[in-house]
Design a protein around this motif. Structure first.
Motif, PDB file in Angstrom:
ATOM      1  N   UNK A 258       0.837  -1.195   0.000  1.00 63.55           N
ATOM      2  CA  UNK A 258       0.000   0.000   0.000  1.00 63.55           C
ATOM      3  C   UNK A 258       0.874   1.248   0.000  1.00 63.55           C
ATOM      4  N   UNK A 259       1.876   1.278   0.869  1.00 63.44           N
ATOM      5  CA  UNK A 259       2.778   2.420   0.915  1.00 63.44           C
ATOM      6  C   UNK A 259       3.544   2.595  -0.378  1.00 63.44           C
ATOM      7  N   UNK A 260       3.897   1.487  -0.989  1.00 64.71           N
ATOM      8  CA  UNK A 260       4.616   1.528  -2.269  1.00 64.71           C
ATOM      9  C   UNK A 260       3.749   2.175  -3.358  1.00 64.71           C
ATOM     10  N   UNK A 261       2.487   1.792  -3.421  1.00 66.96           N
ATOM     11  CA  UNK A 261       1.583   2.397  -4.402  1.00 66.96           C
ATOM     12  C   UNK A 261       1.414   3.889  -4.138  1.00 66.96           C
TER      13      UNK A 261
ATOM     14  N   UNK B 255       4.440   6.075  -5.282  1.00 69.33           N
ATOM     15  CA  UNK B 255       4.605   6.276  -6.721  1.00 69.33           C
ATOM     16  C   UNK B 255       3.387   6.929  -7.388  1.00 69.33           C
ATOM     17  N   UNK B 256       2.382   7.270  -6.622  1.00 74.86           N
ATOM     18  CA  UNK B 256       1.130   7.759  -7.216  1.00 74.86           C
ATOM     19  C   UNK B 256       1.023   9.283  -7.124  1.00 74.86           C
ATOM     20  N   UNK B 257       0.863   9.986  -8.246  1.00 77.00           N
ATOM     21  CA  UNK B 257       0.696  11.452  -8.220  1.00 77.00           C
ATOM     22  C   UNK B 257      -0.636  11.899  -7.632  1.00 77.00           C
ATOM     23  N   UNK B 258      -1.470  10.942  -7.234  1.00 75.06           N
ATOM     24  CA  UNK B 258      -2.733  11.295  -6.598  1.00 75.06           C
ATOM     25  C   UNK B 258      -2.522  12.102  -5.322  1.00 75.06           C
ATOM     26  N   UNK B 259      -1.315  12.025  -4.759  1.00 80.92           N
ATOM     27  CA  UNK B 259      -1.034  12.767  -3.525  1.00 80.92           C
ATOM     28  C   UNK B 259      -0.904  14.275  -3.769  1.00 80.92           C
ATOM     29  N   UNK B 260      -0.698  14.691  -5.010  1.00 78.90           N
ATOM     30  CA  UNK B 260      -0.549  16.122  -5.288  1.00 78.90           C
ATOM     31  C   UNK B 260      -1.893  16.736  -5.669  1.00 78.90           C
TER      32      UNK B 260
ATOM     33  N   UNK C 226      -2.658  15.999  -9.346  1.00 80.79           N
ATOM     34  CA  UNK C 226      -2.360  14.628  -9.789  1.00 80.79           C
ATOM     35  C   UNK C 226      -1.200  14.561 -10.790  1.00 80.79           C
ATOM     36  N   UNK C 227      -0.174  15.377 -10.583  1.00 81.33           N
ATOM     37  CA  UNK C 227       0.969  15.372 -11.506  1.00 81.33           C
ATOM     38  C   UNK C 227       2.292  15.028 -10.832  1.00 81.33           C
ATOM     39  N   UNK C 228       2.387  15.147  -9.518  1.00 79.18           N
ATOM     40  CA  UNK C 228       3.650  14.954  -8.805  1.00 79.18           C
ATOM     41  C   UNK C 228       3.499  13.865  -7.744  1.00 79.18           C
ATOM     42  N   UNK C 229       4.376  12.878  -7.789  1.00 75.50           N
ATOM     43  CA  UNK C 229       4.393  11.835  -6.765  1.00 75.50           C
ATOM     44  C   UNK C 229       5.637  11.994  -5.903  1.00 75.50           C
TER      45      UNK C 229
ATOM     46  N   UNK D 129      11.847  -4.832  -5.645  1.00 75.55           N
ATOM     47  CA  UNK D 129      10.845  -4.698  -4.574  1.00 75.55           C
ATOM     48  C   UNK D 129      10.539  -3.229  -4.282  1.00 75.55           C
ATOM     49  N   UNK D 130      11.476  -2.351  -4.581  1.00 76.74           N
ATOM     50  CA  UNK D 130      11.297  -0.941  -4.264  1.00 76.74           C
ATOM     51  C   UNK D 130      10.865  -0.104  -5.467  1.00 76.74           C
ATOM     52  N   UNK D 131      10.746  -0.723  -6.646  1.00 70.61           N
ATOM     53  CA  UNK D 131      10.445   0.093  -7.812  1.00 70.61           C
ATOM     54  C   UNK D 131       8.952   0.233  -8.049  1.00 70.61           C
ATOM     55  N   UNK D 132       8.589   0.849  -9.148  1.00 71.67           N
ATOM     56  CA  UNK D 132       7.183   1.148  -9.448  1.00 71.67           C
ATOM     57  C   UNK D 132       6.340  -0.125  -9.458  1.00 71.67           C
ATOM     58  N   UNK D 133       5.218  -0.128  -8.721  1.00 77.00           N
ATOM     59  CA  UNK D 133       4.361  -1.324  -8.688  1.00 77.00           C
ATOM     60  C   UNK D 133       3.544  -1.428  -9.970  1.00 77.00           C
TER      61      UNK D 133
END
Length: 343
Positions: free
Chosen positions: A55-58, A61-66, A69-72, A336-340
């Motif tokens: 969940x934290x990994x997604x 990497x998700x720009x939804x946090x900005x 929706x453009x910056x992760x 394991x640490x890269x984009x899901x």
């Protein structure tokens, strides 16, 4: 090899396996070499499950946090460069905004008790709020993020897998991000293999000399094995008259903290340019040039730098060769640490 003492982090068990201290709690392991100090972070708030890690990994990497929706998080923290950016000196955000500092690397964070160049954040669980709420970075609020995540079928599914409840909250979001970044541990460089006397860790004469030079001139601030003291130091940089950044003094309002910035780790330093809090140096050669001929005297200058550092041209080369032994390609390219790719 020496064994570390067995101890407990809250209700998380610790045992020794293959020369590493391993924390086991439910489904994921937090491991680190036995010659490292005990982590500072209290793991009790995390589920330490594979589901929360993913969940934290997604989220990372998700720009939804900005806001738009453009910056992760990954926009400024790229795995292959030690989870920092390398294409510009200062961090970039939404709407083409430019920040005021170079992004710090993300690795071995469980040993830190303060975050950001000025230590303005003192707990890893709330560190993400700094870029999230910065107008120059994500320009968002936790409340707005929670609203977006609750409207997402993907995230309702991912949160349900962790909590048996699909309702997203701000606390759950921050803890999931923490679960991911706290696992970004780098400990398998050539230097580490040398210390552990493992295959692949045989140092050349040049690397050994570089290590000795490092221990003589650099290790008081960049302490082994984490290669940081976690402290704040004025390293004699001239003030950038455009940024006018005086470092930790902006947080403490104490003049004795003027021009002090956090001592960064040197792990994977070969890949984390540009260097310094404002990204002013493009190469490690420039960094060494500063420490040998460019230090600006001031009342708050680090005591370790009061005396000149004298290095011959050959010694500079040997020191740079040693710094390359801190590169950990297992970490930089760990899938394991890269984009899901899915959820």
């Amino acid at each position: 090899m020496n064994r570390i003492k067995t101890y407990s982090i809250c209700f998380v068990g610790i045992f020794i396996c293959c020369g590493f201290a391993v924390i086991q709690h439910k489904e994921v392991l937090f491991d680190y070499p036995e010659y490292w100090p005990k982590p500072a972070y209290d793991f009790s708030k995390l589920s330490m499950t594979e589901e929360e890690f993913q969940l934290g990994r997604h989220l990372f990497y998700d720009p939804i946090l900005s806001r738009d929706n453009t910056i992760s998080c990954a926009s400024c923290h790229l795995q292959a460069t030690g989870f920092t950016h390398v294409d510009h000196d200062l961090s970039h955000g939404i709407d083409g905004n430019i920040g005021t500092r170079n992004s710090m690397t993300l690795m071995n964070l469980a040993w830190s008790t303060s975050f950001m160049w000025d230590g303005g954040v003192n707990h890893i669980e709330v560190q993400a709020l700094a870029p999230i709420t910065s107008e120059d970075e994500m320009d968002n609020s936790l409340e707005a993020i929670v609203e977006k995540l609750n409207a997402s079928e993907k995230y309702k599914t991912l949160f349900y897998r962790v909590h048996n409840d699909s309702v997203v909250t701000g606390q759950k979001t921050l803890l999931a991000l923490t679960q991911f970044v706290v696992m970004l541990n780098s400990y398998n460089s050539k230097y580490d293999k040398y210390i552990r006397n493992e295959a692949g860790g045989e140092f050349t004469a040049q690397e050994k000399n570089g290590l000795e030079l490092f221990r003589t001139n650099c290790a008081s601030c960049h302490k082994e094995p984490l290669f940081t003291s976690q402290d704040f130091k004025n390293i004699g940089l001239a003030v950038d008259t455009t940024l006018n950044d005086f470092g930790r003094m902006g947080i403490t309002a104490n003049k004795s903290d003027s021009l002090k910035f956090k001592v960064p780790t040197l792990r994977n330093i070969q890949f984390t340019s540009p260097y310094m809090h404002d990204g002013r140096f493009e190469t490690l050669q420039e960094v060494l040039q500063h420490y040998t001929t460019g230090i600006q005297q001031s009342n708050t200058l680090a005591p370790e730098l009061k005396n000149d550092i004298l290095l011959t041209p050959n010694e500079r080369v040997d020191l740079l060769v040693f710094l390359r032994t801190l590169s950990d390609t297992d970490f930089l390219f760990n899938k394991r640490f890269n984009y899901p790719n899915n959820y």
